[in-house]
Design a protein around this motif. Structure first.
Motif, PDB file in Angstrom:
ATOM      1  N   SER A  14       0.363  -1.218  -0.374  1.00 30.42           N
ATOM      2  CA  SER A  14      -0.187   0.238   0.281  1.00 30.42           C
ATOM      3  C   SER A  14       0.911   0.864  -0.327  1.00 30.42           C
ATOM      4  O   SER A  14       0.077   2.316   0.247  1.00 30.42           O
ATOM      5  CB  SER A  14      -0.870   0.160   0.841  1.00 30.42           C
ATOM      6  OG  SER A  14       0.082  -0.030   2.296  1.00 30.42           O
ATOM      7  N   ARG A  16       2.525   2.481  -2.957  1.00 28.01           N
ATOM      8  CA  ARG A  16       2.224   2.542  -4.190  1.00 28.01           C
ATOM      9  C   ARG A  16       1.145   2.769  -5.297  1.00 28.01           C
ATOM     10  O   ARG A  16       0.347   1.413  -4.446  1.00 28.01           O
ATOM     11  CB  ARG A  16       3.785   3.540  -4.505  1.00 28.01           C
ATOM     12  CG  ARG A  16       4.035   1.861  -5.142  1.00 28.01           C
ATOM     13  CD  ARG A  16       5.767   1.963  -5.639  1.00 28.01           C
ATOM     14  NE  ARG A  16       6.286   0.929  -5.645  1.00 28.01           N
ATOM     15  CZ  ARG A  16       6.420   0.040  -6.983  1.00 28.01           C
ATOM     16  NH1 ARG A  16       6.417   0.329  -8.522  1.00 28.01           N
ATOM     17  NH2 ARG A  16       6.929  -1.096  -6.525  1.00 28.01           N
ATOM     18  N   ARG A  47      10.897   4.179   0.652  1.00 26.54           N
ATOM     19  CA  ARG A  47       9.741   4.072   0.080  1.00 26.54           C
ATOM     20  C   ARG A  47       8.479   4.140   0.654  1.00 26.54           C
ATOM     21  O   ARG A  47       7.356   4.220  -0.065  1.00 26.54           O
ATOM     22  CB  ARG A  47      10.333   2.691  -0.605  1.00 26.54           C
ATOM     23  CG  ARG A  47      11.175   2.512  -1.387  1.00 26.54           C
ATOM     24  CD  ARG A  47      11.154   0.889  -1.430  1.00 26.54           C
ATOM     25  NE  ARG A  47      11.077   0.205  -3.064  1.00 26.54           N
ATOM     26  CZ  ARG A  47      10.530   0.843  -4.467  1.00 26.54           C
ATOM     27  NH1 ARG A  47      11.555   1.591  -4.728  1.00 26.54           N
ATOM     28  NH2 ARG A  47       9.620   0.587  -4.585  1.00 26.54           N
ATOM     29  N   GLY A  98       1.957  -7.058  -5.708  1.00 26.79           N
ATOM     30  CA  GLY A  98       2.049  -8.010  -6.994  1.00 26.79           C
ATOM     31  C   GLY A  98       2.917  -7.433  -8.190  1.00 26.79           C
ATOM     32  O   GLY A  98       3.898  -6.054  -7.900  1.00 26.79           O
ATOM     33  N   VAL A 119       6.417 -13.702  -5.536  1.00 28.32           N
ATOM     34  CA  VAL A 119       5.049 -12.610  -5.498  1.00 28.32           C
ATOM     35  C   VAL A 119       3.709 -12.484  -4.872  1.00 28.32           C
ATOM     36  O   VAL A 119       3.213 -11.574  -4.405  1.00 28.32           O
ATOM     37  CB  VAL A 119       5.596 -11.302  -6.203  1.00 28.32           C
ATOM     38  CG1 VAL A 119       5.145 -10.128  -5.571  1.00 28.32           C
ATOM     39  CG2 VAL A 119       7.360 -11.013  -5.220  1.00 28.32           C
ATOM     40  N   TRP A 210      -7.306  -1.620 -17.088  1.00 25.01           N
ATOM     41  CA  TRP A 210      -5.409  -0.660 -16.677  1.00 25.01           C
ATOM     42  C   TRP A 210      -5.094   0.747 -16.361  1.00 25.01           C
ATOM     43  O   TRP A 210      -6.085   1.410 -16.816  1.00 25.01           O
ATOM     44  CB  TRP A 210      -5.578  -1.302 -18.475  1.00 25.01           C
ATOM     45  CG  TRP A 210      -3.774  -0.639 -18.305  1.00 25.01           C
ATOM     46  CD1 TRP A 210      -2.717  -1.162 -18.182  1.00 25.01           C
ATOM     47  CD2 TRP A 210      -3.355  -0.924 -20.123  1.00 25.01           C
ATOM     48  NE1 TRP A 210      -1.857  -0.392 -18.806  1.00 25.01           N
ATOM     49  CE2 TRP A 210      -2.060  -0.522 -20.284  1.00 25.01           C
ATOM     50  CE3 TRP A 210      -3.993   0.013 -21.788  1.00 25.01           C
ATOM     51  CZ2 TRP A 210      -1.111   0.049 -21.216  1.00 25.01           C
ATOM     52  CZ3 TRP A 210      -3.306   0.208 -22.778  1.00 25.01           C
ATOM     53  CH2 TRP A 210      -1.605  -0.089 -22.465  1.00 25.01           C
TER      54      TRP A 210
END
Ligand SMILES: NC(=O)c1ccc[n+]([C@@H]2O[C@H](COP(=O)([O-])OP(=O)(O)OC[C@H]3O[C@@H](n4cnc5c(N)ncnc54)[C@H](OP(=O)(O)O)[C@@H]3O)[C@@H](O)[C@H]2O)c1
Length: 256
Positions: A14, A16, A47, A98, A119, A210
């Motif tokens: 969570s 980005r 990050r 993911g 992952v 997408w």
């Protein structure tokens, strides 16, 4: 006014992209969850900066370290969540973390297949397995029958390109590791759905569309804001019939 989605929600990856926007919209909703467990690999480092800033503005966001391919990290997160919940269960687990992979038949190798599977397939399964006692607790304590995200649910972020049924018709890059991993993740979702239905836990796969993120790239037609608005609406509407479903951000059924 939209009803509360769930008392407690956990989102993986969570910091980005889709995960960050999910947490942002959950926190901004008119009836936000009491606990938003925003998890990421780098909870305290650079990050996680955008998430740290968001959490600083919302006391119901709890930032928790969780690397979905590291079992001690998953178990540490379960403990932290359990402490915050003070005896309550966890209602909603969103397996969002993911990785993408563009590898074609020419460029693919075993390592790329394996890291993508780690992952996208092993991660969500292990996370579901370790959080199961807390989800079962929520399902039991809910005092309601039937399945819903407000009672107990596992939602796996999938992708339309992982659909075996659509594959021959969709003219997109082959992306062997990514597509195969999402197809395998879909089977994990179905197995979980079949096994956990009787325990009162709803399991479903969601395709966000997408979307413009690091993974989706700037070429993507949809903003992350719009996709997450759709997804939160869909999640709020899920009931018994959504057990083991593969839905997109508008609630349309997708073929496996
Ligand atoms: N964007 C699209 O168009 C699209 C379409 C269909 C499906 N999806 C799916 O939606 C989900 C989110 O995608 P996105 O577009 O937001 O991707 P993204 O911008 O690349 O973000 C991926 C997120 O997953 C995290 N992550 C990766 N490996 C992790 C691990 N081992 N442990 C914990 N977190 C990990 C990343 O954390 P770090 O910052 O630490 O790397 C990051 O927060 C993915 O499952 C993706 O397959 C996306």
């Amino acid at each position: 006014m939209m009803a509360m989605l769930a008392q407690s929600v956990l989102v993986t990856g969570s910091n980005r992209g889709i995960g960050l926007e999910l947490v942002r919209q959950l926190a901004a909703s008119p009836q936000p969850p009491q606990h938003i467990f925003a998890t990421c690999r780098d909870a305290t480092g650079p990050r996680g900066k955008a998430l740290q800033e968001l959490a600083a503005r919302h006391p119901n966001i709890k930032l928790i370290q969780l690397d979905t391919v590291d079992l001690p990290s998953i178990r540490g997160a379960v403990q932290a969540v359990e402490t915050h919940l003070e005896g309550q269960g966890l209602n909603l687990l969103i397996n969002n973390a993911g990785v993408g992979s563009q590898a074609t038949l020419q460029s693919v190798d075993a390592q790329e297949m394996l890291t993508t599977f780690a992952v996208n397939v092993v991660g969500p399964l292990q996370v579901a397995k370790e959080f199961l006692p807390l989800l079962e607790k929520a399902a039991k304590d809910a005092g309601t029958e039937g399945l819903s995200c407000s009672r107990a649910a596992i939602i796996n972020m999938s992708s339309k390109v992982g659909s075996i049924g659509l594959c021959l018709g969709v003219l997109e890059a082959p992306m062997y590791p990514y597509r195969a991993s999402k197809a395998a993740q879909n089977m994990v979702t179905r197995c979980l759905a079949a096994e956990l239905r009787d325990k009162g836990i709803l399991c479903a796969a969601i395709h966000p569309g997408w979307v413009k993120t690091d993974m989706g790239t700037e070429q993507a037609p949809m903003t992350v804001e719009r996709s997450m608005q759709g997804i939160l609406e869909v999640l709020g509407s899920l009931s018994q019939e959504a057990c083991g479903a593969f839905l997109d951000w508008e609630g349309n059924c997708l073929p496996w």
